[in-house]
Design a protein around this motif. Structure first.
Motif, PDB file in Angstrom:
ATOM      1  N   ILE A 251      57.220 -14.058 -54.412  1.00 23.39           N
ATOM      2  CA  ILE A 251      57.792 -14.511 -55.681  1.00 23.39           C
ATOM      3  C   ILE A 251      59.225 -13.998 -55.798  1.00 23.39           C
ATOM      4  O   ILE A 251      59.461 -12.797 -55.576  1.00 23.39           O
ATOM      5  CB  ILE A 251      56.946 -14.013 -56.875  1.00 23.39           C
ATOM      6  CG1 ILE A 251      55.516 -14.566 -56.788  1.00 23.39           C
ATOM      7  CG2 ILE A 251      57.588 -14.407 -58.193  1.00 23.39           C
ATOM      8  CD1 ILE A 251      54.592 -14.035 -57.865  1.00 23.39           C
ATOM      9  N   PRO A 252      60.191 -14.840 -56.123  1.00 26.67           N
ATOM     10  CA  PRO A 252      61.589 -14.384 -56.227  1.00 26.67           C
ATOM     11  C   PRO A 252      61.764 -13.262 -57.244  1.00 26.67           C
ATOM     12  O   PRO A 252      61.059 -13.206 -58.262  1.00 26.67           O
ATOM     13  CB  PRO A 252      62.333 -15.654 -56.676  1.00 26.67           C
ATOM     14  CG  PRO A 252      61.469 -16.786 -56.218  1.00 26.67           C
ATOM     15  CD  PRO A 252      60.059 -16.294 -56.334  1.00 26.67           C
ATOM     16  N   ILE A 258      53.755 -11.550 -64.953  1.00 22.16           N
ATOM     17  CA  ILE A 258      52.769 -10.820 -65.743  1.00 22.16           C
ATOM     18  C   ILE A 258      51.480 -10.744 -64.929  1.00 22.16           C
ATOM     19  O   ILE A 258      50.937 -11.774 -64.516  1.00 22.16           O
ATOM     20  CB  ILE A 258      52.506 -11.495 -67.097  1.00 22.16           C
ATOM     21  CG1 ILE A 258      53.789 -11.467 -67.948  1.00 22.16           C
ATOM     22  CG2 ILE A 258      51.371 -10.795 -67.835  1.00 22.16           C
ATOM     23  CD1 ILE A 258      53.635 -12.109 -69.312  1.00 22.16           C
ATOM     24  N   THR A 259      51.001  -9.529 -64.679  1.00 21.00           N
ATOM     25  CA  THR A 259      49.741  -9.347 -63.963  1.00 21.00           C
ATOM     26  C   THR A 259      48.658  -8.927 -64.954  1.00 21.00           C
ATOM     27  O   THR A 259      48.909  -8.147 -65.875  1.00 21.00           O
ATOM     28  CB  THR A 259      49.863  -8.284 -62.855  1.00 21.00           C
ATOM     29  OG1 THR A 259      50.050  -6.992 -63.444  1.00 21.00           O
ATOM     30  CG2 THR A 259      51.027  -8.593 -61.941  1.00 21.00           C
ATOM     31  N   HIS A 272      60.908  -7.182 -62.210  1.00 23.92           N
ATOM     32  CA  HIS A 272      60.543  -7.641 -63.556  1.00 23.92           C
ATOM     33  C   HIS A 272      59.056  -7.977 -63.591  1.00 23.92           C
ATOM     34  O   HIS A 272      58.653  -9.144 -63.540  1.00 23.92           O
ATOM     35  CB  HIS A 272      61.382  -8.860 -63.946  1.00 23.92           C
ATOM     36  CG  HIS A 272      61.367  -9.125 -65.417  1.00 23.92           C
ATOM     37  ND1 HIS A 272      62.237  -9.997 -66.023  1.00 23.92           N
ATOM     38  CD2 HIS A 272      60.620  -8.613 -66.418  1.00 23.92           C
ATOM     39  CE1 HIS A 272      62.005 -10.024 -67.327  1.00 23.92           C
ATOM     40  NE2 HIS A 272      61.017  -9.187 -67.578  1.00 23.92           N
ATOM     41  N   VAL A 273      58.228  -6.937 -63.647  1.00 21.60           N
ATOM     42  CA  VAL A 273      56.775  -7.104 -63.654  1.00 21.60           C
ATOM     43  C   VAL A 273      56.207  -6.409 -64.880  1.00 21.60           C
ATOM     44  O   VAL A 273      56.535  -5.253 -65.161  1.00 21.60           O
ATOM     45  CB  VAL A 273      56.125  -6.510 -62.379  1.00 21.60           C
ATOM     46  CG1 VAL A 273      54.614  -6.648 -62.440  1.00 21.60           C
ATOM     47  CG2 VAL A 273      56.678  -7.191 -61.140  1.00 21.60           C
ATOM     48  N   PRO A 303      56.155 -15.884 -69.567  1.00 23.84           N
ATOM     49  CA  PRO A 303      55.999 -15.569 -68.138  1.00 23.84           C
ATOM     50  C   PRO A 303      56.552 -16.685 -67.255  1.00 23.84           C
ATOM     51  O   PRO A 303      56.433 -17.871 -67.578  1.00 23.84           O
ATOM     52  CB  PRO A 303      54.490 -15.463 -67.979  1.00 23.84           C
ATOM     53  CG  PRO A 303      53.947 -16.421 -69.002  1.00 23.84           C
ATOM     54  CD  PRO A 303      54.908 -16.369 -70.171  1.00 23.84           C
ATOM     55  N   ASP A 304      57.189 -16.320 -66.145  1.00 25.07           N
ATOM     56  CA  ASP A 304      57.495 -17.297 -65.100  1.00 25.07           C
ATOM     57  C   ASP A 304      56.295 -17.471 -64.182  1.00 25.07           C
ATOM     58  O   ASP A 304      56.038 -18.563 -63.677  1.00 25.07           O
ATOM     59  CB  ASP A 304      58.707 -16.839 -64.281  1.00 25.07           C
ATOM     60  CG  ASP A 304      60.009 -16.963 -65.059  1.00 25.07           C
ATOM     61  OD1 ASP A 304      60.247 -18.031 -65.641  1.00 25.07           O
ATOM     62  OD2 ASP A 304      60.770 -15.975 -65.103  1.00 25.07           O
ATOM     63  N   ARG A 305      55.594 -16.365 -63.972  1.00 25.24           N
ATOM     64  CA  ARG A 305      54.384 -16.398 -63.143  1.00 25.24           C
ATOM     65  C   ARG A 305      53.296 -15.565 -63.812  1.00 25.24           C
ATOM     66  O   ARG A 305      53.574 -14.504 -64.378  1.00 25.24           O
ATOM     67  CB  ARG A 305      54.646 -15.798 -61.762  1.00 25.24           C
ATOM     68  CG  ARG A 305      55.830 -16.374 -61.025  1.00 25.24           C
ATOM     69  CD  ARG A 305      55.434 -17.508 -60.131  1.00 25.24           C
ATOM     70  NE  ARG A 305      56.563 -17.938 -59.324  1.00 25.24           N
ATOM     71  CZ  ARG A 305      56.476 -18.580 -58.164  1.00 25.24           C
ATOM     72  NH1 ARG A 305      55.282 -18.850 -57.673  1.00 25.24           N
ATOM     73  NH2 ARG A 305      57.548 -18.949 -57.502  1.00 25.24           N
ATOM     74  N   ILE A 306      52.061 -16.042 -63.712  1.00 23.42           N
ATOM     75  CA  ILE A 306      50.916 -15.276 -64.182  1.00 23.42           C
ATOM     76  C   ILE A 306      50.026 -14.989 -62.964  1.00 23.42           C
ATOM     77  O   ILE A 306      49.649 -15.911 -62.236  1.00 23.42           O
ATOM     78  CB  ILE A 306      50.106 -16.052 -65.245  1.00 23.42           C
ATOM     79  CG1 ILE A 306      50.976 -16.326 -66.472  1.00 23.42           C
ATOM     80  CG2 ILE A 306      48.861 -15.266 -65.648  1.00 23.42           C
ATOM     81  CD1 ILE A 306      50.304 -17.195 -67.511  1.00 23.42           C
TER      82      ILE A 306
END
Length: 468
Positions: A251-252, A258-259, A272-273, A303-306
């Motif tokens: 992931i960039p 968000i985990t 940025h996590v 979030p960009d990624r979940i």
């Protein structure tokens, strides 16, 4: 640190110890009993002379050396003549009991151990190289096991008692811990620890161990960068969480991740996590925060990624909906033994959400949300492999259609009892290539011609040479 009162501080470590001595040769039962008695006396004297609550808070190399010197001095005060091996064993075990997890410290310090299984105070197994071994490590009694367990769970704000006899927790290095105590566990408290090595497993390790190929890695990297929704599947112990961690490494760094996990295990390297973790109910049975609650809330956090550690219940429906409503590039894992089984497993978990949805609607949601299924497995003898990378195409009638892009074909079992085989590219060109290009993923190096794919240390060395 030193104190005048002989009364031990509240929360201090009780007397007693295990048998996790550093020397290779295990003592006899008689020697063990004598050493335990001496160690108990020394530990009590240590409690009288030190404020252990402050010592543990100030845990450092200097503090450990000071306590080590004091324990060594206390050994000199014993009337029993101790040889060098017994003295070393006593000093080590008292330090482990004071600063660490008692008898477990010996096996925790062994990098070859991947699982630690405590079946009561007198039976501790470890897994090395995919095989279980009985160790000489023992606890004094059930109370000793419970004390060590309480240290583990209290460090992450959880508890284990008769009201809550089962618990999930983690160690400081991210290793996963599950425990169950009497009356549910009949032979004494049981602790299962899934180790996370000090050196994280990387894609180079996967290739060097013949767990995957450079082509499979490049395909997964392009899928992550191309914001495809990826479902990682496999059985227990197949390495799903480790694989999820490595997939997320693509992931960039410019994206917000968000985990969401039951017990925080993922170790993402991006800056940025935001890490979220579930919360068990309190002693009154209230205040529980489940994965589903965190997942719903995360949708409001831009979030960009979940990344969900594992879907195992009603949160699966929310995950599919998130993937279908603009949160592309999400990743999660599911227990399943094949891509086709994964569809049925997701159907079952969506039904657990409490909504009476028709099967076709669930399958349509699945086919629309999931783009790629990565199947990890632990084969006979212990080797872990990425068995396949499968593309989800859509629906044909009542059936979710898929096509396998790369797979592992097992050919047999070797003399060492380990499964072996070869990786194959199936020759199928994925339908998502144009989508990958539109998101800037590099697909020029991807070759989907039907062929055998090479892997192993030689391939890794050759690849490193081409990089340099």
């Amino acid at each position: 640190m030193f104190k005048g009162s002989s009364k031990p501080p509240s929360g201090s470590t009780p007397a007693g110890g295990g048998t996790a001595g550093k020397p290779a040769s295990a003592p006899s039962n008689t020697q063990r009993t004598e050493i335990d008695a001496i160690k108990t006396r020394i530990h009590r004297k240590l409690l009288d002379r030190l404020d252990l609550s402050q010592v543990i808070e100030q845990d450092s190399d200097v503090t450990r050396e000071e306590v080590k010197a004091l324990v060594s001095a206390l050994c000199d005060e014993e009337e029993v003549l101790l040889d060098q091996a017994d003295r070393l064993r006593i000093v080590t075990e008292v330090l482990d009991q004071t600063f660490g997890l008692g008898p477990l410290e010996e096996v925790l310090n062994d990098p070859a151990v991947s699982d630690i299984l405590v079946n009561g105070p007198k039976s501790v197994y470890v897994e090395k190289g995919g095989r279980l071994e009985l160790t000489p490590v023992q606890f004094k009694d059930n109370a000793h096991v419970l004390h060590v367990l309480d240290k583990i769970v209290s460090a992450v704000g959880r508890r284990v008692d008769e009201v809550n006899p089962m618990v999930d927790a983690r160690l400081a290095d991210g290793s996963r811990v599950n425990a169950i105590i009497p009356p549910l566990a009949l032979d004494g408290p049981s602790i299962s620890i899934r180790r996370f090595g000090k050196d994280p497993v990387t894609w180079d390790n996967y290739i060097g161990w013949s767990s995957t190929t450079p082509e499979m890695r490049d395909l997964i990297e392009a899928a992550v960068i191309g914001r495809l929704n990826i479902l990682i599947i496999g059985g227990t112990g197949s390495g799903k969480t480790t694989l999820l961690n490595n997939c997320s490494s693509f992931i960039p760094e410019t994206e917000r991740i968000i985990t969401i996990e039951d017990a925080a295990e993922l170790q993402l390297r991006q800056p940025h996590v935001l890490r979220l973790e579930t919360r068990p109910p309190n002693i009154e049975g209230k205040g529980r925060i489940a994965i589903r609650d965190l997942l719903i809330n995360s949708l409001r956090m831009r979030p960009d990624r979940i990344v969900v550690g594992e879907c195992r219940g009603g949160e699966t429906l929310d995950m599919l909906q998130a993937m279908n409503t603009g949160h592309d590039g999400s990743l999660t894992t599911v227990h399943a033994n094949s891509p086709r089984d994964a569809v049925q497993r997701v159907e079952t978990m969506v039904m657990m959400s409490g909504f009476d949805l028709p099967i076709r609607a669930i399958r349509t949601q699945f086919a629309s949300a999931i783009d790629v299924i990565v199947h990890a497995s632990r084969l006979t003898g212990g080797p872990r492999k990425i068995l396949s990378v499968t593309e989800v195409l859509g629906m044909e009638g009542e059936v979710v259609t898929m096509q396998e892009l790369v797979n592992f074909e097992q050919e047999g079992i070797g003399e060492d009892g380990r499964a072996f085989g070869q990786f194959m590219c199936t020759g199928v060109r994925p339908a998502f290539l144009e989508r990958l290009k539109s998101h800037g993923a590099n697909v020029s190096g991807l070759n989907f011609e039907r062929r055998i794919l090479e892997t192993g240390p030689e391939v890794l060395e050759r690849e490193k040479g081409s990089r340099s």
